[in-house]
Scaffold this active site. Sequence first.
Site, PDB file in Angstrom:
ATOM      1  N   ARG A  69      -3.348  -0.692   5.423  1.00 38.42           N
ATOM      2  CA  ARG A  69      -3.921  -1.791   4.633  1.00 38.42           C
ATOM      3  C   ARG A  69      -2.993  -2.986   4.483  1.00 38.42           C
ATOM      4  NH1 ARG A  69      -5.250   2.066  -0.283  1.00 38.42           N
ATOM      5  NH2 ARG A  69      -3.374   2.994   0.637  1.00 38.42           N
ATOM      6  N   ASP A 126      -8.228   3.717   1.081  1.00 36.83           N
ATOM      7  CA  ASP A 126      -7.274   4.157   2.108  1.00 36.83           C
ATOM      8  C   ASP A 126      -8.059   4.621   3.344  1.00 36.83           C
ATOM      9  OD1 ASP A 126      -5.414   5.399   3.660  1.00 36.83           O
ATOM     10  OD2 ASP A 126      -4.646   6.709   2.081  1.00 36.83           O
ATOM     11  N   CYS A 134       0.862  -1.186   0.000  1.00 36.34           N
ATOM     12  CA  CYS A 134       0.000   0.000   0.000  1.00 36.34           C
ATOM     13  C   CYS A 134       0.898   1.235   0.000  1.00 36.34           C
ATOM     14  CB  CYS A 134      -0.975  -0.022   1.175  1.00 36.34           C
ATOM     15  SG  CYS A 134      -0.188  -0.066   2.803  1.00 36.34           S
TER      16      CYS A 134
HETATM   17  P1  4NP Z   1      -1.819   2.733   4.061  1.00 37.58           P
HETATM   18  O1  4NP Z   1      -2.490   4.064   4.656  1.00 37.58           O
HETATM   19  O2  4NP Z   1      -1.263   3.111   2.706  1.00 37.58           O
HETATM   20  O3  4NP Z   1      -2.964   1.782   3.970  1.00 37.58           O
HETATM   21  O4  4NP Z   1      -0.749   2.330   5.060  1.00 37.58           O
HETATM   22  C1  4NP Z   1      -1.823   5.288   4.749  1.00 37.58           C
HETATM   23  C2  4NP Z   1      -0.930   5.503   5.761  1.00 37.58           C
HETATM   24  C3  4NP Z   1      -0.296   6.723   5.866  1.00 37.58           C
HETATM   25  C4  4NP Z   1      -0.552   7.713   4.943  1.00 37.58           C
HETATM   26  C5  4NP Z   1      -1.448   7.486   3.915  1.00 37.58           C
HETATM   27  C6  4NP Z   1      -2.079   6.284   3.811  1.00 37.58           C
HETATM   28  N1  4NP Z   1       0.101   8.973   5.062  1.00 37.58           N
HETATM   29  O5  4NP Z   1      -0.214   9.885   4.245  1.00 37.58           O
HETATM   30  O6  4NP Z   1       0.944   9.166   5.946  1.00 37.58           O
END
Ligand code: 4NP
Length: 146
Positions: free
Chosen positions: A15, A118, A9
Amino acid sequence: MVKSILFVCLGNICRSPLAEGIARKIAKERGLDILIDSAGTSNYHIGEPPDSRSVAVAYQNGVDISMLRGRQISKSDSKFDLIVAMDRQNQINIARLKLENRLVMMGEFGLDGVDIPDPYYGDSKDFKRVYDMLTKAINVMFDEIA
Ligand code: 4NP
């Protein structure tokens, strides 16, 4: 036959660590010997534990992901048989790395190709929705590839 899978991700804290934990549980239940890992396309959360809301929804469903730590995908991840992107934007960013692996989207497995949304700016309901989507998709994935 797929022997290793990398879930990817953006941050590797919401995720993909959840997908890693769910996949390990389902693989164990099915008696499958598959190497399972996760990574992020960004460097935002290297070395950090998963988001507490991912840890919580996993824990409520008998999956402990608290020991996982964020890392960024790199060239050395070419060793995985299959890379599973959580959404279209991450799939595009992974493809730019020009790794040799087979690259698919999580949503291709039983979810009509949709993105796994997300949940970072959402609430616990969004994390539960992601948990349910991942559980369905990973079961279908193992039906098809393992
Ligand atoms: P992930 O979610 O891609 O599912 O781990 C996110 C975690 C952090 C961020 C964005 C999405 N961020 O912008 O820091």
